[in-house]
Design a protein around this motif. Structure first.
Motif, PDB file in Angstrom:
ATOM      1  N   SER A  59     -22.462  10.213  16.587  1.00 35.47           N
ATOM      2  CA  SER A  59     -23.384  11.163  17.384  1.00 35.47           C
ATOM      3  C   SER A  59     -24.968  10.317  17.465  1.00 35.47           C
ATOM      4  N   LYS A  63     -23.978   8.091  24.313  1.00 36.82           N
ATOM      5  CA  LYS A  63     -22.898   8.376  25.012  1.00 36.82           C
ATOM      6  C   LYS A  63     -23.132   9.274  26.187  1.00 36.82           C
ATOM      7  N   SER A  64     -23.637  10.331  25.657  1.00 44.28           N
ATOM      8  CA  SER A  64     -23.981  11.306  26.731  1.00 44.28           C
ATOM      9  C   SER A  64     -25.060  11.162  27.848  1.00 44.28           C
ATOM     10  N   THR A  65     -26.063  10.224  27.111  1.00 41.02           N
ATOM     11  CA  THR A  65     -27.060  10.072  28.169  1.00 41.02           C
ATOM     12  C   THR A  65     -26.488   8.949  29.218  1.00 41.02           C
ATOM     13  N   ARG A  68     -24.802  10.558  31.948  1.00 47.01           N
ATOM     14  CA  ARG A  68     -25.650  11.480  32.648  1.00 47.01           C
ATOM     15  C   ARG A  68     -26.352  10.195  33.584  1.00 47.01           C
ATOM     16  N   PHE A 116     -18.152  19.113  31.086  1.00 41.04           N
ATOM     17  CA  PHE A 116     -18.792  18.931  29.794  1.00 41.04           C
ATOM     18  C   PHE A 116     -18.190  19.294  28.653  1.00 41.04           C
ATOM     19  N   GLN A 117     -18.834  19.437  27.440  1.00 40.28           N
ATOM     20  CA  GLN A 117     -18.351  20.061  26.369  1.00 40.28           C
ATOM     21  C   GLN A 117     -18.011  21.625  26.361  1.00 40.28           C
ATOM     22  N   ASP A 194     -17.421  14.476  29.073  1.00 39.10           N
ATOM     23  CA  ASP A 194     -18.060  14.278  27.863  1.00 39.10           C
ATOM     24  C   ASP A 194     -17.730  15.256  26.903  1.00 39.10           C
ATOM     25  N   GLU A 195     -17.027  14.746  25.740  1.00 39.78           N
ATOM     26  CA  GLU A 195     -16.164  15.526  24.699  1.00 39.78           C
ATOM     27  C   GLU A 195     -15.601  16.745  25.301  1.00 39.78           C
ATOM     28  N   VAL A 225     -15.800  10.091  27.216  1.00 39.81           N
ATOM     29  CA  VAL A 225     -16.507  10.241  25.781  1.00 39.81           C
ATOM     30  C   VAL A 225     -15.424  11.175  24.951  1.00 39.81           C
TER      31      VAL A 225
END
Ligand code: ADP
Ligand code: MG
Length: 273
Positions: A59, A63-65, A68, A116-117, A194-195, A225
């Motif tokens: 975390s 990864k998310s950045t 994006r 997305f999550q 993303d997750e 991810v």
């Protein structure tokens, strides 16, 4: 498949379609800072057409950045990203990069699906309404065609009976599968996840992963991810381990997951297992 309209089925070989041997995604020296915080410290990554790349990492590792940045939800602080050979978010003029205008950016974004999550479906629209909205409003498709295709996509995600349901009448796993169908309705050439299963109850994770696996088998290019090691092992062509805003190591799942070369990777894997 005709549902996905993927342009270059692997069976036809790389020379059949123009440009089909160029990578789907190329990231070169991508940096991103928020104020004084450097979140991405020079990411280089190439993802081939039809490849499934799983990004793992603790975390806060960026990864998310990074995801994006690929569809320019974040501006880059340095570096560049190309999708299917096209520079994302910027145009080059006299050797300098200028940020793209909104309509141009929208054209690029509609080629890139993102899940997305949290399954952010529109609560006031039915499942069908959620799926046909963007094709009709953004791509200007006629309702009839959009509906026909939505039904084919609902078939693919095993939700053919739920077309008229509202999101709150569905389980989390069902909602996430609708979110995948909705992204696919725009006919993207690349899917970013993303997750996608981390907000789900454990018993609902499998049905979403099964749909993603089906999509991978259809030849979709995917960057995922995830903390689902089983999925990474079974479906990924490549596993990429990120930590502290850099790619620490990458390779085939069996190498990275079973014989990690870096201590940081080993520590992370011990923790998630
Ligand atoms: P991951 O997805 O790997 O958990 P993120 O990309 O979400 O990591 O975040 C990486 C770092 O960037 C975290 O420290 C996070 O707090 C920070 N960050 C992300 N988005 C922003 C933002 N919009 N403003 C400031 N800091 C951010
Ligand atoms: Mg994240």
């Amino acid at each position: 498949s005709d549902i996905l309209n993927l342009q270059s089925p692997a069976s036809l070989g790389p020379s059949t379609f123009p440009g089909s041997d160029r990578p789907m995604v190329e990231a070169h020296g991508v940096r991103k800072t928020f104020g004084s915080l450097e979140v991405l410290s020079g990411i280089d990554m190439t993802v081939s057409r039809g490849e499934v790349a799983c990004i793992l990492g603790p975390s806060g590792s960026g990864k998310s950045t990074f995801l994006r940045c690929i569809n320019h939800l974040e501006k880059l602080s340095a570096g560049r990203i190309l999708v299917d050979g096209e520079l994302i978010g910027y145009r080059e003029k006299n050797g300098r990069l200028h940020e793209m205008k909104k309509p141009q950016l929208a054209l690029q974004r509609r080629e890139i699906g993102m899940v997305f999550q949290r399954f952010n479906l529109f609560p006031h629209l039915t499942v069908l309404g959620n799926i046909i909205q963007a094709p009709m409003l953004i791509r200007g498709e006629k309702r009839e065609g959009a509906v026909r295709r939505a039904h084919a996509l609902l078939d693919m995600v095993d939700l053919r009976q739920k077309a008229d349901a509202y999101p709150q009448q569905l389980s989390g796993g069902q909602q996430q599968r609708v979110a995948i169908a909705r992204a696919l309705a725009m006919n993207p050439k690349l899917m970013l996840f993303d997750e996608p299963t981390s907000a789900l109850d454990p018993e609902l994770v499998g049905e979403v992963l099964a749909v993603m696996k089906r999509l991978a088998n259809e030849g979709m290019t995917m960057i995922v991810v995830t903390h689902e090691m089983g999925f990474a092992r079974e479906v990924a062509d490549r596993v990429i381990f990120m930590d502290g805003g850099v790619v620490v190591e990458e390779g085939p799942p069996a190498e990275v997951l079973d014989r990690p070369r870096h201590e940081r990777t080993r520590t992370f894997l011990r923790r998630v297992r």
